[in-house]
Design an enzyme around this catalytic site. Structure first.
Site, mmCIF file in Angstrom:
data_model
loop_
_atom_site.group_PDB
_atom_site.id
_atom_site.type_symbol
_atom_site.label_atom_id
_atom_site.label_comp_id
_atom_site.label_asym_id
_atom_site.label_seq_id
_atom_site.Cartn_x
_atom_site.Cartn_y
_atom_site.Cartn_z
ATOM 1 N N CYS A 290 -3.996 -4.519 -7.672
ATOM 2 C CA CYS A 290 -4.872 -3.903 -8.525
ATOM 3 C C CYS A 290 -4.528 -2.470 -8.575
ATOM 4 O O CYS A 290 -4.303 -1.654 -9.825
ATOM 5 C CB CYS A 290 -6.275 -3.895 -8.289
ATOM 6 S SG CYS A 290 -6.961 -3.291 -6.481
ATOM 7 N N HIS A 317 -11.382 3.591 -3.720
ATOM 8 C CA HIS A 317 -11.605 2.190 -3.727
ATOM 9 C C HIS A 317 -12.675 1.343 -3.299
ATOM 10 O O HIS A 317 -13.202 1.920 -2.325
ATOM 11 C CB HIS A 317 -10.140 1.451 -3.073
ATOM 12 C CG HIS A 317 -9.861 0.079 -3.716
ATOM 13 N ND1 HIS A 317 -10.743 -0.988 -3.550
ATOM 14 C CD2 HIS A 317 -8.898 -0.403 -4.338
ATOM 15 C CE1 HIS A 317 -10.127 -1.982 -4.263
ATOM 16 N NE2 HIS A 317 -9.159 -1.559 -4.598
#
Length: 481
Positions: A290, A317
């Site tokens: 991602c 994150h």
């Protein structure tokens, strides 16, 4: 009530009525002709009247004025009469092309502009490709949502099955419930039924076979009528050629796409950047991570325009299922500490992985990551040393323009609101969203802040890779612009 107040309300009611009139026409185009309509990347299929009006409002980001629904409604009405073949139609760009043409005959213009598909009555759709989801976790279920939402033959992807290890209790009902309800992404848009006798989930009419297996090679997909399937491995358990090849031992499996960074010679594909590297001979591919998907398109834009000498990527994150809810043993460093209570410093290979998609940047980027107590949406901070000096305003103008009109407009979005926070990006289909107000420049140094939905935005990129692998995406109109 003053006249001005009445005028605003009357105008709104009129536009809302036009949007409501547009909904069944958009539906007919989608279901009878396999035509997907949108406005600058905002899909209109299965949207409410309010969502359609918001998409028209969004057009001001490109054209500096709202797209009048009074102009798009007759356009859609005419498209229905033309009995089109399979296509993806951008109403904003088509409307702009019509006005630029100077034509006074809308139907004549559309017949010429869409000549390749006029009168084709839904023809031109690619042959359906069977897709199997191996694993049904966070990414697997979002991929299912997206593919079920695209279940018209306008897309050639056909979700046929998911493969999981059987859990205790009402496994099938629990799997269906997790698809139906999501604490981050909300309820499933539609209806879900469970067929216990045949071990299947039916989502908006899409029949999804649930197959229980311990290892990839244990599955015979042909026993379920599945053939030449693309297996999308969402488990991340097998990331090298030897491990991923286990899937190809299954009857009915033809290709494998991994939703994690691949190792060794496996091609790491970031759609929009290096997807054209995919060949028919590639049986094992991965869609990178991602974070790699979030930063690589932005880095490509920066490198192509300004040149990158070197840089550092710091990722903030959201926590993932790999971490512990509270302190407990974990084989990884620091990840055993509570994800819900701590910022956790960890490593990321995303910066180095950029070079697999952009070889010119090999050895030029370093990176680290901090896991934080949020369930979804992350941020990448790109600290780049460029080959030439740049000013903040000109850099932001460049990134904004590319996000709207450039070849990476589906991957890179841009925002300049002073009030947005991470939850505002839940459900974003972009790989990354540049926060223009946070941009910092100092001579040759540029620091960019890029938001990304590390679940949904990444899943959208995976589907784009799937569509390219299988030649499943419909032709886009207008072809230029």
């Amino acid at each position: 009530m003053s006249a001005s107040i009445t005028e605003h309300l009357d105008s709104w009611n009129q536009r809302e009525a036009q949007a409501e009139a547009m909904i069944p026409l958009i539906g007919r185009l989608y279901r009878e002709n396999n035509v997907v309509t949108g406005i600058y990347g905002r899909q209109l299929v299965n949207q409410s009247a309010i969502d359609i009006l918001k998409a028209h409002r969004f057009a001001r980001q490109v054209d500096e004025q709202e797209l009048p629904i009074s102009e798009t409604l007759p356009l859609v009405q005419t498209l229905v009469r033309l009995d089109l073949g399979s296509a993806s139609v951008d109403l904003a760009r088509l409307n702009n092309a019509y006005k630029a043409s100077g034509s006074a005959d809308l139907e004549a213009f559309l017949r010429e502009e869409l000549a390749d598909v006029v009168g084709k009555k839904g023809q031109g759709s690619p042959e359906p490709t069977d897709v199997v989801l191996y694993g049904f976790g966070r990414i697997g279920r979002l991929l299912a949502r997206i593919m079920v939402g695209h279940a018209s033959s306008a897309s050639g992807l056909r979700l046929r099955a998911v493969v999981v290890r059987k859990g205790k209790g009402d496994d099938l009902a629990k799997r269906a419930s997790l698809l139906r309800r999501d604490s981050v992404h909300g309820p499933f848009a539609g209806s879900i039924r469970v067929d216990e006798e045949n071990s299947a989930i039916i989502a908006n009419g899409t029949y999804i076979q649930v197959i229980y297996a311990q290892q990839p090679e244990d599955v015979d997909y042909t026993a379920y009528g599945i053939s030449n399937a693309v297996v999308v491995d969402n488990t991340g358990l097998w990331r090298d050629e030897e491990g991923m090849s286990k899937h190809l031992q299954s009857k009915g499996a033809a290709r494998v796409l991994l939703t994690a960074p691949g190792k060794g010679a496996i091609k790491n594909i970031v759609y929009g950047v290096n997807h054209t590297d995919i060949t028919d001979d590639d049986k094992l591919l991965c869609a990178a991570s991602c974070t790699t998907n979030a930063i690589t398109p932005v880095v490509k834009l920066m490198h192509d325009e300004y040149g990158i000498d070197h840089g550092h990527v710091e990722t903030v994150h959201s926590y993932t299922n790999d971490q512990n809810l509270i302190d407990n043993f974990h084989k990884g460093e620091r990840r055993g500490r509570s994800a819900a209570l701590n910022m956790v410093l960890t490593e990321t290979g995303a910066a180095k992985a950029v070079a697999k998609a952009l070889p010119d940047l090999a050895g030029k980027l370093s990176g680290n990551a901090i896991r934080v107590p949020t369930p979804d949406v992350s941020m990448a901070v790109l600290n780049l040393e460029l080959d030439r000096e740049v000013e903040k305003d000109s850099l932001n103008r460049f990134l904004r323009r590319e996000s709207l009109e450039g070849p990476l407009h589906s991957q890179v979005d841009y925002i300049d609101s002073a009030e947005v926070v991470s939850t505002d990006f839940v459900g974003s289909r972009a790989a990354g969203v540049v926060d223009g107000l946070a941009t910092i420049t100092n001579g040759k140094q540029a620091i960019l802040y890029v938001w990304y939905d590390n679940e949904f935005g990444y899943s959208a990129q995976v589907v784009r890779v799937l569509e390219h692998m299988t030649a499943s995406a419909p032709a886009k109109y207008p072809s230029a612009g």
